[in-house]
Scaffold this motif. Structure first.
Motif, PDB file in Angstrom:
ATOM      1  N   THR A   1      -5.372  -1.389   0.715  1.00 44.29           N
ATOM      2  CA  THR A   1      -6.146  -0.141   0.644  1.00 44.29           C
ATOM      3  C   THR A   1      -5.977   0.690   1.903  1.00 44.29           C
ATOM      4  O   THR A   1      -5.791   1.913   1.845  1.00 44.29           O
ATOM      5  CB  THR A   1      -7.634  -0.461   0.426  1.00 44.29           C
TER       6      THR A   1
ATOM      7  N   TYR B   1      -2.532   2.215   1.887  1.00 42.12           N
ATOM      8  CA  TYR B   1      -2.487   3.327   0.926  1.00 42.12           C
ATOM      9  C   TYR B   1      -3.157   4.566   1.515  1.00 42.12           C
ATOM     10  O   TYR B   1      -2.666   5.694   1.385  1.00 42.12           O
ATOM     11  CB  TYR B   1      -3.186   2.907  -0.360  1.00 42.12           C
ATOM     12  N   GLU B   2      -4.282   4.330   2.198  1.00 39.88           N
ATOM     13  CA  GLU B   2      -5.035   5.432   2.807  1.00 39.88           C
ATOM     14  C   GLU B   2      -4.309   6.022   4.008  1.00 39.88           C
ATOM     15  O   GLU B   2      -4.408   7.209   4.305  1.00 39.88           O
ATOM     16  CB  GLU B   2      -6.408   4.900   3.217  1.00 39.88           C
TER      17      GLU B   2
ATOM     18  N   ASN C   1      -7.645  -5.603   1.249  1.00 46.98           N
ATOM     19  CA  ASN C   1      -8.168  -4.587   2.156  1.00 46.98           C
ATOM     20  C   ASN C   1      -7.054  -3.871   2.903  1.00 46.98           C
ATOM     21  O   ASN C   1      -7.098  -2.650   3.074  1.00 46.98           O
ATOM     22  CB  ASN C   1      -9.142  -5.229   3.158  1.00 46.98           C
TER      23      ASN C   1
ATOM     24  N   GLY D   1       0.791  -1.228   0.000  1.00 48.71           N
ATOM     25  CA  GLY D   1       0.000   0.000   0.000  1.00 48.71           C
ATOM     26  C   GLY D   1       0.816   1.266   0.000  1.00 48.71           C
ATOM     27  O   GLY D   1       0.344   2.319  -0.453  1.00 48.71           O
TER      28      GLY D   1
ATOM     29  N   ILE E   1      -4.288   1.230  -7.273  1.00 48.97           N
ATOM     30  CA  ILE E   1      -5.290   1.118  -6.202  1.00 48.97           C
ATOM     31  C   ILE E   1      -6.687   0.925  -6.784  1.00 48.97           C
ATOM     32  O   ILE E   1      -7.519   0.211  -6.214  1.00 48.97           O
ATOM     33  CB  ILE E   1      -5.247   2.369  -5.296  1.00 48.97           C
TER      34      ILE E   1
ATOM     35  N   ILE F   1      -9.191   7.883  -1.381  1.00 48.36           N
ATOM     36  CA  ILE F   1      -9.252   6.656  -2.163  1.00 48.36           C
ATOM     37  C   ILE F   1      -9.979   6.947  -3.485  1.00 48.36           C
ATOM     38  O   ILE F   1     -11.096   7.458  -3.485  1.00 48.36           O
ATOM     39  CB  ILE F   1      -9.998   5.550  -1.393  1.00 48.36           C
TER      40      ILE F   1
ATOM     41  N   LYS G   1     -11.020  -6.317  -4.848  1.00 54.91           N
ATOM     42  CA  LYS G   1     -11.572  -6.436  -3.493  1.00 54.91           C
ATOM     43  C   LYS G   1     -13.093  -6.482  -3.527  1.00 54.91           C
ATOM     44  O   LYS G   1     -13.734  -7.250  -2.800  1.00 54.91           O
ATOM     45  CB  LYS G   1     -11.094  -5.254  -2.646  1.00 54.91           C
TER      46      LYS G   1
ATOM     47  N   THR H   1     -14.298  -3.718   4.492  1.00 53.84           N
ATOM     48  CA  THR H   1     -13.084  -3.349   5.214  1.00 53.84           C
ATOM     49  C   THR H   1     -13.175  -3.761   6.671  1.00 53.84           C
ATOM     50  O   THR H   1     -12.202  -4.264   7.250  1.00 53.84           O
ATOM     51  CB  THR H   1     -12.850  -1.829   5.113  1.00 53.84           C
TER      52      THR H   1
ATOM     53  N   GLN I   1     -13.213   2.854  -7.982  1.00 55.77           N
ATOM     54  CA  GLN I   1     -12.782   1.627  -8.636  1.00 55.77           C
ATOM     55  C   GLN I   1     -13.176   1.666 -10.112  1.00 55.77           C
ATOM     56  O   GLN I   1     -14.154   2.296 -10.494  1.00 55.77           O
ATOM     57  CB  GLN I   1     -13.391   0.410  -7.947  1.00 55.77           C
TER      58      GLN I   1
ATOM     59  N   LEU J   1      -9.085  -2.062  -5.711  1.00 51.92           N
ATOM     60  CA  LEU J   1     -10.461  -1.832  -5.249  1.00 51.92           C
ATOM     61  C   LEU J   1     -11.449  -2.705  -6.015  1.00 51.92           C
ATOM     62  O   LEU J   1     -12.400  -3.248  -5.437  1.00 51.92           O
ATOM     63  CB  LEU J   1     -10.825  -0.358  -5.401  1.00 51.92           C
TER      64      LEU J   1
END
Length: 388
Positions: A183, A186-187, A180, A23, A31, A113, A38, A347, A116, A35
């Protein structure tokens, strides 16, 4: 089953580590792909959840008539109410401890984010609550009408769902968790809350030990027997369960410990100990209640209200008793409740599964070790019935 659980936990931990690392290096386009993947895996998981409910709860209810012994019915109710008591114990400590952890949701500090790039919706056939009610109706209908054909169908459905769990659900869950956590990494939210998760895992392990003490004290009062010799014999059972991550793997040692303790009658304990090993999962439900409250505070900024948690507790106790044999244990069987009652999204489920895996061996050890206390209570009930 033991190897499945071990491999799953290893893959979950590996997925978390890879997700946390990846991430930090992915760009916005990558990403978006993550997404989408996921979302698809999440759709598969959420589609299977109502089927798991019907397959296991419905088939389990039909078996309630297979043993007419009053001890069977008493032991079943004892396991159910013991599970409820364990969850209220966890609920009390959750409301007392979690607010003092000072978990803050700093939404404004997180990276945005992107949307997707691909969506594939696979809606479930019906909701989890509909599945639960339908399972009850079908199970009770079989009991009342002795419909052997429908009972056989429910058994076959349970076997099919069990196979789908092993072949489909269990393999994709580590991937789902890894995506997850990628993500979340990354966030930037997971890095902020990692110390919290370490704390709650340690807190839950201590809560397991406290509950074991409370349960054996209660069993001593009811049975009027000293449980200390039994507890001493259970120590190798506890550590075996910690090492193997499986109640069933420690079951043989538990039965041997019971026979050496000379406290319980062998003819009765040979039924109660394996029976409680399948349906009495106090360590798991204590963990689920506390962790769901923590994850809700971390991701959504609040702890569910008392009314919602009480409803969740009574339903989770049914799942703990009615869904033995689900690979991954109670947490897999209860995913539908967690989404339907507590409102968790993909999540939230991934985060819950990951931190649950960190303490799974200790929860399992608590499950099997606590069965001796319930066996003491069941024997007291049996002795009273025999006297009458």
């Amino acid at each position: 089953m033991q190897n499945i659980l071990k491999n799953t936990i290893f893959k979950l931990v590996l997925g978390v580590i890879l997700g946390l690392i990846a991430g930090n290096y992915l760009n916005e386009r990558s990403i978006q792909v993550i997404l989408s993947l996921k979302h698809i895996l999440g759709q598969v998981i959420f589609f299977l959840i109502p089927l798991i409910v019907i397959g296991f709860v419905g088939a389990s209810i039909t078996k309630l008539s297979s043993n007419s012994s009053k001890v069977f019915g008493f032991s079943l109710l004892l396991a159910y109410f013991a599970s409820i008591a364990a969850q209220f114990f966890s609920l009390f400590f959750g409301y007392q401890i979690i607010p003092k952890l000072h978990i803050v949701n700093k939404i404004e500090a997180l990276k945005e984010i992107p949307e997707q790039i691909f969506t594939l919706d696979i809606p479930p056939i019906f909701s989890v609550m509909t599945a639960l009610f339908l399972a009850f109706l079908l199970g009770l209908g079989v009991l009342w009408t002795k419909a052997k054909n429908l009972e056989s169908i429910l058994d076959e459905l349970r076997d099919i769902i069990s196979l789908l769990i092993k072949k489909l659900l269990i393999p994709i869950i580590p991937i789902f968790v890894a995506l997850n956590f990628t993500t979340l990494s990354y966030e930037g939210s997971i890095q902020k809350h990692l110390p919290i998760f370490i704390k709650v895992v340690l807190i839950v392990i201590v809560m397991h030990w406290i509950w074991l003490i409370v349960l054996y004290i209660f069993a001593a009062i009811v049975s009027k027997k000293n449980p200390l010799p039994l507890i001493k014999k259970y120590l190798p059972v506890y550590f075996t369960a910690v090492g193997t991550m499986s109640s069933m793997a420690a079951l043989g040692i538990a039965i041997e410990a019971i026979s050496k303790s000379k406290i319980l009658k062998p003819d009765l304990s040979n039924f109660t100990i394996p029976f409680f090993a399948s349906i009495h999962l106090c360590g798991s439900v204590i963990t689920i209640v506390f962790f769901t409250m923590t994850v809700s505070q971390v991701l959504y900024g609040y702890i569910p209200d008392i009314g919602t948690m009480v409803l969740f507790i009574f339903l989770l106790a049914i799942f703990a008793v009615s869904a033995p044999g689900v690979p991954g244990g109670t947490v897999i069987a209860s995913l539908g409740l967690i989404t339907a009652i507590l409102g968790f999204d993909e999540t939230g489920l991934a985060l819950l599964l990951s931190i649950f895996a960190l303490q799974d061996s200790f929860g399992t050890a608590t499950n099997i070790t606590s069965d001796g206390a319930l066996a003491l209570i069941s024997e007291k009930y049996y002795d009273r019935k025999s006297t009458k």
